[in-house]
Design a protein around this motif. Structure first.
Motif, PDB file in Angstrom:
ATOM      1  N   VAL A  85      34.940  18.166  48.203  1.00 51.77           N
ATOM      2  CA  VAL A  85      35.416  18.704  47.129  1.00 51.77           C
ATOM      3  C   VAL A  85      36.840  17.853  46.717  1.00 51.77           C
ATOM      4  CG1 VAL A  85      36.491  20.420  45.704  1.00 51.77           C
ATOM      5  CG2 VAL A  85      34.211  20.862  46.968  1.00 51.77           C
ATOM      6  N   TRP A  87      37.919  14.945  48.530  1.00 50.71           N
ATOM      7  CA  TRP A  87      37.862  13.242  48.850  1.00 50.71           C
ATOM      8  C   TRP A  87      37.200  12.669  47.590  1.00 50.71           C
ATOM      9  CZ3 TRP A  87      42.113  12.397  50.683  1.00 50.71           C
ATOM     10  CH2 TRP A  87      42.641  12.868  51.703  1.00 50.71           C
ATOM     11  N   THR A  88      35.888  12.964  47.349  1.00 50.27           N
ATOM     12  CA  THR A  88      35.009  12.579  46.373  1.00 50.27           C
ATOM     13  C   THR A  88      35.585  12.145  44.889  1.00 50.27           C
ATOM     14  OG1 THR A  88      33.034  13.363  47.564  1.00 50.27           O
ATOM     15  CG2 THR A  88      32.639  12.604  45.354  1.00 50.27           C
ATOM     16  N   PRO A  89      36.291  13.208  44.467  1.00 45.91           N
ATOM     17  CA  PRO A  89      36.633  12.868  43.115  1.00 45.91           C
ATOM     18  C   PRO A  89      38.126  11.996  43.135  1.00 45.91           C
ATOM     19  CG  PRO A  89      36.713  15.412  43.417  1.00 45.91           C
ATOM     20  CD  PRO A  89      36.160  14.776  44.786  1.00 45.91           C
ATOM     21  N   LEU A  90      38.567  12.167  44.366  1.00 48.90           N
ATOM     22  CA  LEU A  90      39.768  11.488  44.565  1.00 48.90           C
ATOM     23  C   LEU A  90      39.491   9.827  44.796  1.00 48.90           C
ATOM     24  CD1 LEU A  90      42.965  11.315  44.958  1.00 48.90           C
ATOM     25  CD2 LEU A  90      42.537  11.736  47.293  1.00 48.90           C
ATOM     26  N   ILE A  92      36.746   8.326  43.487  1.00 47.59           N
ATOM     27  CA  ILE A  92      36.121   7.910  42.402  1.00 47.59           C
ATOM     28  C   ILE A  92      37.194   7.505  41.343  1.00 47.59           C
ATOM     29  CG2 ILE A  92      34.727   8.465  40.282  1.00 47.59           C
ATOM     30  CD1 ILE A  92      32.931  10.101  42.211  1.00 47.59           C
ATOM     31  N   GLY A  93      38.304   8.442  41.143  1.00 48.53           N
ATOM     32  CA  GLY A  93      39.337   8.276  40.236  1.00 48.53           C
ATOM     33  C   GLY A  93      40.101   7.130  40.498  1.00 48.53           C
TER      34      GLY A  93
END
Length: 124
Positions: A85, A87-90, A92-93
């Motif tokens: 939750v 590291w993945t959005p961080l 990608i952004g």
């Protein structure tokens, strides 16, 4: 336009503007270059920077994200889903934002220094 009057490459990168005139849009999507500048007609297709920005960003962002994940794991030992939750959005952004800026800076430097691909010619 004289070299002193040209807009700064970093300012153009952050704004996603044409490196020659500083007015037209450089991108047609998130990180895809537009075919040409709507203001001055500069052909962006001839200024393709390829995979250079992606290769550098893979190394830099990989180091930062993996370092942060390792630090968090050893400091707090959260459940695995917390890593997903967080590291993945961080990641990608960070990739989308930095890829756009890196491409724009390289395109601006190509225009500023009049860089061209090497070509073989028949002078026979």
């Amino acid at each position: 336009m004289t070299p002193a009057a040209r807009p700064d490459a970093i300012a153009l990168a952050l704004g996603g503007r044409c490196p020659r005139c500083g007015q037209g849009r450089l991108f047609k999507g998130v990180a895809a270059l537009a075919p040409q500048c709507a203001s001055c007609g500069l052909d962006f297709a001839a200024l393709n920077v390829g995979d250079g920005p992606a290769a550098f960003l893979t190394l830099i962002l990989g180091f930062v994200i993996v370092g942060g994940a390792l630090w968090l794991e050893f400091a707090v030992s959260p459940p695995f889903w917390v890593h997903l939750v967080l590291w993945t959005p961080l990641l990608i952004g960070a990739v989308l934002i930095s890829l756009r800026c890196a491409k724009a800076v390289l395109v601006a430097q190509e225009v500023r220094h009049q860089a061209h691909e090497g070509r073989l010619t028949d002078d026979a």
